[in-house]
Design a protein around this motif. Structure first.
Motif, PDB file in Angstrom:
ATOM      1  N   UNK A  41       0.858  -1.181   0.000  1.00 57.17           N
ATOM      2  CA  UNK A  41       0.000   0.000   0.000  1.00 57.17           C
ATOM      3  C   UNK A  41       0.895   1.231   0.000  1.00 57.17           C
ATOM      4  N   UNK A  42       0.533   2.197  -0.817  1.00 52.80           N
ATOM      5  CA  UNK A  42       1.294   3.446  -0.918  1.00 52.80           C
ATOM      6  C   UNK A  42       0.292   4.595  -0.858  1.00 52.80           C
ATOM      7  N   UNK A  43       0.519   5.515   0.059  1.00 48.42           N
ATOM      8  CA  UNK A  43      -0.368   6.657   0.224  1.00 48.42           C
ATOM      9  C   UNK A  43       0.440   7.924   0.046  1.00 48.42           C
ATOM     10  N   UNK A  44      -0.040   8.805  -0.815  1.00 49.64           N
ATOM     11  CA  UNK A  44       0.624  10.075  -1.067  1.00 49.64           C
ATOM     12  C   UNK A  44      -0.357  11.200  -0.778  1.00 49.64           C
ATOM     13  N   UNK A  45       0.045  12.125   0.111  1.00 49.74           N
ATOM     14  CA  UNK A  45      -0.760  13.301   0.407  1.00 49.74           C
ATOM     15  C   UNK A  45      -0.544  14.309  -0.725  1.00 49.74           C
TER      16      UNK A  45
END
Length: 100
Positions: A27-31
């Motif tokens: 999982x990769x989350x970018x703001x």
């Protein structure tokens, strides 16, 4: 973990919720909130717009819409509180672009 404006509290919360609900392989989350300053839903301090890329066995046999529903269900509290927009890329392990 969260990227963009550094690891943010909301990005970490999103990652934790998705990990608990979907047991992803990746999982990769970018703001991306800084890209939306002044737009609808933007709030000072960011943490309103995120890009999420997730690879999970839970998506096997699911349509794109069904996969998105699973993510939205896992993040229902965050979407009601502060998160205004999610850009989703959902993959099964066989579809994972990093593995091909």
């Amino acid at each position: 973990m969260g990227e963009g404006n550094g690891g943010t509290g909301m990005a970490e919360r999103i990652e934790r919720k998705l990990t608990e609900a979907l047991t992803p392989l990746r999982v990769r989350i970018v703001d991306e909130s800084h890209k939306h300053a002044g737009h609808s839903g933007w709030q000072p301090g960011g943490e309103t717009h995120f890009r999420v890329e997730i690879v999970a066995d839970a998506f096997v046999g699911q349509s794109r819409v069904a996969r998105q529903r699973l993510v939205y269900q896992a993040l229902s509290e965050e979407l009601q509180e502060r998160v205004h927009a999610l850009t989703l890329r959902t993959f099964t392990p066989e579809e994972d672009p990093r593995e091909h």
